[in-house]
Write a protein that holds these residues in place. Sequence first.
Motif, short mmCIF file in Angstrom:
data_model
loop_
_atom_site.label_atom_id
_atom_site.label_comp_id
_atom_site.label_asym_id
_atom_site.label_seq_id
_atom_site.Cartn_x
_atom_site.Cartn_y
_atom_site.Cartn_z
N THR A 3 0.84 -1.19 0.00
CA THR A 3 0.00 0.00 0.00
C THR A 3 0.87 1.24 0.00
O THR A 3 2.06 1.19 0.34
CB THR A 3 -0.94 0.03 1.22
N MET A 69 -9.56 1.68 -4.93
CA MET A 69 -8.83 1.11 -3.80
C MET A 69 -8.51 -0.33 -4.17
O MET A 69 -9.32 -1.01 -4.80
CB MET A 69 -9.63 1.13 -2.51
N THR A 70 -7.34 -0.78 -3.80
CA THR A 70 -6.95 -2.16 -4.04
C THR A 70 -7.40 -2.98 -2.83
O THR A 70 -6.73 -2.99 -1.80
CB THR A 70 -5.43 -2.27 -4.28
N ALA A 73 -5.11 -5.50 -1.18
CA ALA A 73 -4.00 -4.94 -0.40
C ALA A 73 -4.50 -4.20 0.84
O ALA A 73 -3.71 -3.84 1.71
CB ALA A 73 -3.17 -4.00 -1.27
N GLY A 75 -5.88 -1.16 0.84
CA GLY A 75 -5.64 0.29 0.77
C GLY A 75 -5.24 0.71 -0.63
O GLY A 75 -5.39 -0.04 -1.60
N THR A 77 -2.77 1.60 -3.69
CA THR A 77 -1.51 1.10 -4.24
C THR A 77 -1.15 1.93 -5.47
O THR A 77 -1.96 2.75 -5.93
CB THR A 77 -1.62 -0.38 -4.66
#
Length: 102
Positions: A3, A69-70, A73, A75, A77
């Motif tokens: 992140t 947002m990923t 992950a 958060g 990235t």
Amino acid sequence: MDTITSEEFRAHPGVDDWAPGEAGAVGQFRTGNFATGTQLFAAIAELAEEADHHPDVDIRYASVRVTLMTHSAGGLTVKDAALAARISDAARELDIPAERVT
């Protein structure tokens, strides 16, 4: 995938239209009408498929709001920053201005 912080997101070129935060990065674009919004959505969908990274998109009569947002992950990235820049480019090509996210 690691992140990145909101500051690292903002440092990525081409993301000035976006507001990064804990819930992802949000961009909003003033389309003026629903038909133009669907044109922008079509461009976003194509970019998302190319990147294999799919944002949340909210289409309203006069605007399109995009959240990146990923999730895997937990958060933001670099993948989010890269797609945000490409979405902003697509909006500019369609002559759709960004709005301040509130």
